[in-house]
Write a protein that holds these residues in place. Sequence first.
Motif, PDB file in Angstrom:
ATOM      1  N   PRO A  96       0.814  -1.222   0.000  1.00  0.00           N
ATOM      2  CA  PRO A  96       0.000   0.000   0.000  1.00  0.00           C
ATOM      3  C   PRO A  96       0.847   1.273   0.000  1.00  0.00           C
ATOM      4  O   PRO A  96       0.465   2.285  -0.609  1.00  0.00           O
ATOM      5  N   PHE A  97       2.002   1.242   0.677  1.00  0.00           N
ATOM      6  CA  PHE A  97       2.875   2.408   0.704  1.00  0.00           C
ATOM      7  C   PHE A  97       3.484   2.667  -0.669  1.00  0.00           C
ATOM      8  O   PHE A  97       3.579   3.811  -1.111  1.00  0.00           O
ATOM      9  N   MET A  98       3.872   1.595  -1.358  1.00  0.00           N
ATOM     10  CA  MET A  98       4.481   1.759  -2.671  1.00  0.00           C
ATOM     11  C   MET A  98       3.452   2.202  -3.706  1.00  0.00           C
ATOM     12  O   MET A  98       3.754   2.957  -4.629  1.00  0.00           O
ATOM     13  N   GLU A 103       1.511   6.888  -6.842  1.00  0.00           N
ATOM     14  CA  GLU A 103       0.460   7.895  -7.023  1.00  0.00           C
ATOM     15  C   GLU A 103       1.039   9.297  -6.865  1.00  0.00           C
ATOM     16  O   GLU A 103       0.744  10.199  -7.661  1.00  0.00           O
ATOM     17  N   PHE A 104       1.885   9.487  -5.857  1.00  0.00           N
ATOM     18  CA  PHE A 104       2.535  10.778  -5.648  1.00  0.00           C
ATOM     19  C   PHE A 104       3.378  11.166  -6.863  1.00  0.00           C
ATOM     20  O   PHE A 104       3.326  12.307  -7.340  1.00  0.00           O
ATOM     21  N   ALA A 115      -3.171  18.600  -3.086  1.00  0.00           N
ATOM     22  CA  ALA A 115      -2.975  17.624  -2.015  1.00  0.00           C
ATOM     23  C   ALA A 115      -2.040  18.133  -0.925  1.00  0.00           C
ATOM     24  O   ALA A 115      -1.804  17.439   0.068  1.00  0.00           O
ATOM     25  N   GLY A 116      -1.511  19.336  -1.114  1.00  0.00           N
ATOM     26  CA  GLY A 116      -0.609  19.909  -0.125  1.00  0.00           C
ATOM     27  C   GLY A 116       0.760  19.242  -0.098  1.00  0.00           C
ATOM     28  O   GLY A 116       1.434  19.222   0.941  1.00  0.00           O
ATOM     29  N   ALA A 121       7.518  14.898  -3.746  1.00  0.00           N
ATOM     30  CA  ALA A 121       6.640  13.798  -4.154  1.00  0.00           C
ATOM     31  C   ALA A 121       7.094  13.202  -5.489  1.00  0.00           C
ATOM     32  O   ALA A 121       6.902  12.012  -5.739  1.00  0.00           O
ATOM     33  N   LEU A 122       7.712  14.033  -6.333  1.00  0.00           N
ATOM     34  CA  LEU A 122       8.160  13.570  -7.640  1.00  0.00           C
ATOM     35  C   LEU A 122       9.297  12.559  -7.544  1.00  0.00           C
ATOM     36  O   LEU A 122       9.486  11.735  -8.435  1.00  0.00           O
ATOM     37  N   ILE A 123      10.080  12.637  -6.475  1.00  0.00           N
ATOM     38  CA  ILE A 123      11.247  11.764  -6.330  1.00  0.00           C
ATOM     39  C   ILE A 123      11.112  10.877  -5.088  1.00  0.00           C
ATOM     40  O   ILE A 123      12.107  10.478  -4.499  1.00  0.00           O
ATOM     41  N   ILE A 124       9.898  10.562  -4.720  1.00  0.00           N
ATOM     42  CA  ILE A 124       9.713   9.859  -3.453  1.00  0.00           C
ATOM     43  C   ILE A 124      10.286   8.445  -3.496  1.00  0.00           C
ATOM     44  O   ILE A 124      10.738   7.917  -2.476  1.00  0.00           O
ATOM     45  N   SER A 125      10.338   7.808  -4.661  1.00  0.00           N
ATOM     46  CA  SER A 125      10.950   6.474  -4.715  1.00  0.00           C
ATOM     47  C   SER A 125      12.424   6.561  -4.330  1.00  0.00           C
ATOM     48  O   SER A 125      12.952   5.685  -3.640  1.00  0.00           O
TER      49      SER A 125
END
Length: 287
Positions: A96-98, A103-104, A115-116, A121-125
């Motif tokens: 679920p986190f991945m 999605e981010f 979404a604040g 968020a673009l590089i969250i991986s």
Amino acid sequence: MSVDQLISESVPALADEVCAAAMRLRISSPMFRLKFWYYDTHAPCCYFLAHGLTVAERDDILRHDGINAGYIIWEQTGSIEFDIGDLSERETPSKPFMVKAYEFMSMDRNARKAAGLTDDALIISRLIAQRLSWHLNQLNWQNVCSVTDDFIVYAQNGTDYGCDCFEDLAASVPGQKLELLRQRGFMGQGDQYSSIAAGTEKRPPQVWVNSYQLHGDATNAKDYLNLVRANCPSVANVELLSRADGTIVVTLTHKQLDDDESDMLDRLATEAHIEIGRRVPRTDIWG
């Protein structure tokens, strides 16, 4: 959920998954390092491909690869491989986190603003892979599987291959562990971490791997492959992959291309009556 919250909540679940996978490994030589290749939305979902290198492999590289030894040890793959995250249909605590991370990364600027979320968020991986590695570097791996006393875990870019390698390493590994590797001759000084052989600080040429979809028939694709091999000296290797859906992918392994060679790749495609399409992930070689 914020970027920081997603990172902090995902890391324990991912760490448990990594340790469980590592405990199942059957290896004849202790593991020297473990890396997590992370990907952006060129990949079909958010996951990490883990590659481990054993002491036997490391020592063989040091014996035979000269100035390229450090590059191969730190930036290439290894015989130990497993994936974690959202790659398969199986349900895991980390999935679920991945899914949320993907999605981010897929949001446009307006959606992120609504979404604040910050641009992280673009590089969250990447951020999750770095934080996961840092967390795992705090564990006693002797309780998990056979590793060396200077074993480390780190993140590496699997989409833009060859980018930010040392930056990811430094963000993944505590400084004292890196210093131990330098003292033992497995890593160079400063950001020259791949310069460990032949008593020189000359760094090996940077290498990139890029894959593109080709539009045309298989005969034309093979003609293009042969033209690139014959006319582009900076391309060390070029290969074709025909996928089950009928698409053809060309993968180029190359040093930095000058403008003339970049233009030549396009001209050769025209000569072979084929079109270079969008960049695509090569999941058979990168995960």
